[in-house]
Scaffold this motif. Structure first.
Motif, mmCIF file in Angstrom:
data_model
loop_
_atom_site.group_PDB
_atom_site.id
_atom_site.type_symbol
_atom_site.label_atom_id
_atom_site.label_comp_id
_atom_site.label_asym_id
_atom_site.label_seq_id
_atom_site.Cartn_x
_atom_site.Cartn_y
_atom_site.Cartn_z
ATOM 1 N N ALA A 407 -45.659 -35.045 -99.325
ATOM 2 C CA ALA A 407 -46.037 -34.191 -100.444
ATOM 3 C C ALA A 407 -47.164 -34.827 -101.237
ATOM 4 O O ALA A 407 -47.272 -36.047 -101.308
ATOM 5 C CB ALA A 407 -44.818 -33.985 -101.345
ATOM 6 N N ARG A 408 -48.032 -33.984 -101.793
ATOM 7 C CA ARG A 408 -49.181 -34.473 -102.568
ATOM 8 C C ARG A 408 -49.316 -33.638 -103.832
ATOM 9 O O ARG A 408 -49.048 -32.440 -103.821
ATOM 10 C CB ARG A 408 -50.475 -34.346 -101.756
ATOM 11 N N SER A 409 -49.751 -34.289 -104.894
ATOM 12 C CA SER A 409 -50.003 -33.527 -106.122
ATOM 13 C C SER A 409 -50.980 -34.293 -106.986
ATOM 14 O O SER A 409 -51.254 -35.476 -106.743
ATOM 15 C CB SER A 409 -48.712 -33.330 -106.927
ATOM 16 N N TYR A 410 -51.472 -33.622 -108.004
ATOM 17 C CA TYR A 410 -52.217 -34.306 -109.056
ATOM 18 C C TYR A 410 -51.296 -34.312 -110.277
ATOM 19 O O TYR A 410 -50.873 -33.240 -110.754
ATOM 20 C CB TYR A 410 -53.521 -33.553 -109.348
ATOM 21 N N LEU A 411 -50.903 -35.468 -110.724
ATOM 22 C CA LEU A 411 -50.091 -35.660 -111.938
ATOM 23 C C LEU A 411 -48.692 -35.048 -111.834
ATOM 24 O O LEU A 411 -48.054 -34.778 -112.849
ATOM 25 C CB LEU A 411 -50.835 -35.084 -113.162
ATOM 26 N N SER A 416 -54.120 -29.228 -105.136
ATOM 27 C CA SER A 416 -55.432 -28.641 -104.834
ATOM 28 C C SER A 416 -55.277 -27.547 -103.770
ATOM 29 O O SER A 416 -54.446 -27.661 -102.863
ATOM 30 C CB SER A 416 -56.418 -29.716 -104.366
ATOM 31 N N GLY A 417 -56.049 -26.483 -103.940
ATOM 32 C CA GLY A 417 -55.919 -25.345 -103.016
ATOM 33 C C GLY A 417 -54.917 -24.313 -103.533
ATOM 34 O O GLY A 417 -54.737 -23.263 -102.913
ATOM 35 N N PHE A 418 -54.248 -24.643 -104.639
ATOM 36 C CA PHE A 418 -53.237 -23.735 -105.203
ATOM 37 C C PHE A 418 -53.545 -23.487 -106.687
ATOM 38 O O PHE A 418 -52.894 -24.032 -107.571
ATOM 39 C CB PHE A 418 -51.835 -24.322 -105.004
ATOM 40 N N PRO A 419 -54.552 -22.650 -106.957
ATOM 41 C CA PRO A 419 -54.953 -22.427 -108.349
ATOM 42 C C PRO A 419 -53.830 -21.774 -109.149
ATOM 43 O O PRO A 419 -53.040 -20.999 -108.599
ATOM 44 C CB PRO A 419 -56.143 -21.445 -108.232
ATOM 45 N N ALA A 465 -60.196 -34.425 -104.686
ATOM 46 C CA ALA A 465 -60.478 -35.839 -104.944
ATOM 47 C C ALA A 465 -59.502 -36.395 -105.984
ATOM 48 O O ALA A 465 -58.996 -37.519 -105.849
ATOM 49 C CB ALA A 465 -61.923 -35.994 -105.440
ATOM 50 N N ALA A 466 -59.216 -35.603 -107.031
ATOM 51 C CA ALA A 466 -58.286 -36.069 -108.077
ATOM 52 C C ALA A 466 -56.887 -36.230 -107.491
ATOM 53 O O ALA A 466 -56.173 -37.185 -107.797
ATOM 54 C CB ALA A 466 -58.266 -35.061 -109.226
ATOM 55 N N GLU A 467 -56.513 -35.288 -106.647
ATOM 56 C CA GLU A 467 -55.190 -35.352 -106.024
ATOM 57 C C GLU A 467 -55.087 -36.604 -105.138
ATOM 58 O O GLU A 467 -54.115 -37.355 -105.213
ATOM 59 C CB GLU A 467 -54.973 -34.080 -105.204
ATOM 60 N N ASP A 468 -56.113 -36.824 -104.318
ATOM 61 C CA ASP A 468 -56.095 -38.008 -103.437
ATOM 62 C C ASP A 468 -55.987 -39.289 -104.256
ATOM 63 O O ASP A 468 -55.240 -40.209 -103.910
ATOM 64 C CB ASP A 468 -57.374 -38.065 -102.584
ATOM 65 N N ALA A 469 -56.728 -39.336 -105.355
ATOM 66 C CA ALA A 469 -56.733 -40.552 -106.176
ATOM 67 C C ALA A 469 -55.361 -40.758 -106.819
ATOM 68 O O ALA A 469 -54.860 -41.888 -106.894
ATOM 69 C CB ALA A 469 -57.819 -40.451 -107.250
ATOM 70 N N TRP A 470 -54.731 -39.654 -107.267
ATOM 71 C CA TRP A 470 -53.415 -39.780 -107.917
ATOM 72 C C TRP A 470 -52.354 -40.246 -106.912
ATOM 73 O O TRP A 470 -51.551 -41.126 -107.190
ATOM 74 C CB TRP A 470 -53.011 -38.455 -108.571
ATOM 75 N N GLN A 525 -60.516 -33.845 -116.650
ATOM 76 C CA GLN A 525 -61.062 -34.465 -115.447
ATOM 77 C C GLN A 525 -60.118 -34.240 -114.256
ATOM 78 O O GLN A 525 -58.901 -34.410 -114.389
ATOM 79 C CB GLN A 525 -61.154 -35.964 -115.730
ATOM 80 N N GLY A 526 -60.683 -33.893 -113.148
ATOM 81 C CA GLY A 526 -59.857 -33.679 -111.962
ATOM 82 C C GLY A 526 -59.410 -32.230 -111.825
ATOM 83 O O GLY A 526 -58.731 -31.878 -110.863
ATOM 84 N N TYR A 527 -59.782 -31.413 -112.803
ATOM 85 C CA TYR A 527 -59.463 -29.984 -112.716
ATOM 86 C C TYR A 527 -60.753 -29.196 -112.648
ATOM 87 O O TYR A 527 -61.753 -29.568 -113.271
ATOM 88 C CB TYR A 527 -58.678 -29.522 -113.950
ATOM 89 N N SER A 528 -60.723 -28.099 -111.901
ATOM 90 C CA SER A 528 -61.869 -27.196 -111.972
ATOM 91 C C SER A 528 -61.377 -25.861 -112.534
ATOM 92 O O SER A 528 -60.313 -25.367 -112.160
ATOM 93 C CB SER A 528 -62.518 -27.015 -110.595
#
Ligand code: NAP
Length: 530
Positions: A407-411, A416-419, A465-470, A525-528
């Motif tokens: 599983a992957r997430s940002y915070l 990403s890919g799921f607006p 990129a933000a997700e990968d970094a988190w 940052q990390g959000y579009s």
């Protein structure tokens, strides 16, 4: 006609979903519908009604911090809150904030799909009804998908089979012959309670646990008054701490003090009780330094030898691995095995061969006669709720496929890919007392939605990129601890077919909140925002 289009849809009416409804509807003024599979609010506390169920974080901090009036009015008389008390508290919140009318019970959501053209989610329930919303908040609960190990011939067993996570109202175990499989937080809590009332209790243990006393006790009126008067400071300390349990975490390395001093500190913590405190409040490095860990583990092992009268039972109860799972505490676990009606079966030495009409047959040829067989075998944690659903983001991207290698997430909140999808306590959330982390994340989700609404944008999404970094931050932090060196749900891999992976942000709540402040200050940052 029934309304089917909302600004936001929330899935789950546990602590996360209820707070999300309050924030999004009462503060942002959005139209919101919550869908809940169960017949009432509560989430974990709705389903886990097994004897002995309670939170093992001090009850006064297993609360929301936002409703200050309720914190002043809420009455309690014991250190920890039982399942019934937690449920009553959540009911009180729902009533005070007038939330019930926007929660639809007995409704299981099976799928959710994002339509890029309309920038909206469509969710479908198990009866085929469809609902739409611009924002989707999944508050599925970290422990909502139950694990049932395969036992050959289980259908032949003539007694009652039950999972602790779906305990039916009205099932009494008093005076009956009960077997329990599993000795995690749930199983050990169950054992303490069931030992007192069952005619016979057989505990089927796979891996022995380190269990420390919870120190549950009556709380005097003066203590309650002092807590109420000091709540602001209590929350401030929690929000800056790592595990958010309301005690000061230690920064002292265990090996920096003498053996006598270490023993004194462990003994003091043992006497005061609480699992998180024993692991994080005694010394600062028990979860990271092998020697510190061994010292804590040795202390608990000595206690087992001291408490358990039968040396053979004591041996089987004694863990040999690192003290590195989610800490477990309760009242009188090891003492339960001194009772004549309690028997320990080590599944490592004598595995279950099969179920028979009267109970379970183990490899030593013993037939364990049972009226009730209880599975306290845990959950497909964190991601299990997502696996039971089909969630499709941009270009039909399937969340399960996206997470197939972990599983992957940002915070812990965005993928990403799921607006416009927001997870409450998704993978890579802080390892802490759940309540303040849930509250922090729902506040964050509200802030993101407000930012999107305020700027007239239709969608907000984490960047890859933000997700990968988190994820990489979480993996690096986890690798610095001893926790991945033992097998437990906190790294997944305990459910069939699930990969072992880092599921938490181990630096904890305070650093997590600092990160959120940093992200917001840098313009999310990390959000579009599109
Ligand atoms: P758990 O910690 O995952 O424990 C599951 C138990 O079942 C373990 O003893 C495990 O043995 C055993 N088990 C699993 N599959 C088995 C199999 N095939 N055969 C035999 N034994 C098997 O689950 P949990 O106890 O439900 O707790 C999960 C989490 O929920 C806790 O860590 C905690 O965060 C939360 N919780 C909190 C409280 C509270 O007091 N606040 C209470 C209950 C739960 P192994 O160790 O060998 O895998």
């Amino acid at each position: 006609m029934m309304k089917t289009d909302f600004d936001a849809i929330v899935i789950g009416a546990g602590f996360g979903g209820v707070y999300a409804l309050h924030k999004l509807r009462n503060e942002l003024g959005l139209t919101v519908r919550v869908f809940e599979k169960g017949g009432g609010v509560g989430g974990t506390w709705y389903w886990n009604r097994y004897p002995g169920a309670m939170s093992d974080v001090d009850g006064h901090v297993y609360k929301y911090s936002f409703d200050k009036e309720l914190l002043q009015d809420w009455e309690w008389s014991t250190r920890y809150a039982s399942q019934a008390e937690n449920l009553a508290y959540l009911h009180a919140v729902v009533e005070r904030h007038n939330l019930i009318g926007d929660i639809q019970f007995d409704t299981e959501i099976e799928s959710a799909a994002y339509d890029e053209r309309r920038a909206a989610w469509t969710v479908a329930d198990s009866r085929g009804a469809r609902f739409t919303a611009r924002y989707l908040v999944t508050a599925l609960g970290p422990h909502s998908s139950r694990n049932f190990p395969d036992i050959a011939g289980l259908d032949r067993f003539e007694g009652t089979v039950v999972h602790t996570g779906a305990w039916p109202d009205g099932l009494s175990i008093a005076g009956r012959r009960v077997g329990v499989i599993g000795t995690g937080s749930t199983g050990t809590q169950f054992v303490c309670a069931a030992a007192q009332t069952t005619a016979h209790l057989t505990v089927f243990q796979r891996t022995p646990q380190y269990v420390v006393p919870s120190g549950d006790r009556a709380v005097a009126a003066e203590e309650v008054a002092a807590i109420r008067a000091g709540y602001d400071g209590i929350w401030e300390q929690i929000h800056d701490s790592r595990v958010g349990c309301g005690f000061a975490e230690s920064d002292v390395p265990a090996m920096s003090v003498s053996a006598e001093e270490r023993h004194r500190v462990f003994q003091e913590a043992w006497d005061a009780g609480n699992g998180f405190h024993f692991m994080f409040g005694t010394f600062g490095d028990i979860a990271v330094d092998p020697d510190a860990n061994a010292a804590a583990a040795d202390f608990i092992r000595a206690k087992i030898r001291e408490i358990v009268r039968d040396p053979e039972t004591a041996r089987r109860l004694t863990p040999t691995e690192l003290f590195a799972k989610r800490p477990v505490c309760n009242q009188g676990y090891y003492e339960s095995f001194n009772r004549d009606n309690v028997r320990l079966v080590s599944l490592r030495e004598t595995p279950v061969v099969e179920a028979v009409p009267r109970g379970l047959l183990t490899a030593d040829g013993a037939e364990h006669d049972l009226d009730v067989l209880v599975f306290a075998t845990g959950f497909d944690a964190i991601v299990g709720g997502y696996r039971r659903m089909t969630i499709r983001g941009r270009a039909g991207l399937d969340l399960a496929a996206r997470w197939k290698d972990g599983a992957r997430s940002y915070l812990g909140v965005s993928v990403s890919g799921f607006p416009n999808l927001f997870l409450v306590f998704g993978p890579h959330s802080p390892f802490s007392n759940l309540l303040p982390s849930i509250e922090t994340q729902v506040d964050w989700i509200t802030e993101l939605i407000a930012a999107a609404e305020g700027s007239g944008r239709t969608s907000v999404e984490a960047t890859r990129a933000a997700e990968d970094a988190w994820v990489s931050t979480c993996e690096q932090a986890s690798a610095q601890t001893l926790l991945p060196r033992v097998q437990s749900w906190i790294f997944g891999g305990n459910a069939p077919g699930e990969r072992r992976t880092t599921l938490f942000y181990f630096p904890g709540l305070g650093p997590f909140r600092a990160k959120l402040r940093e992200v917001a200050a840098a313009g999310y940052q990390g959000y579009s925002f599109d």
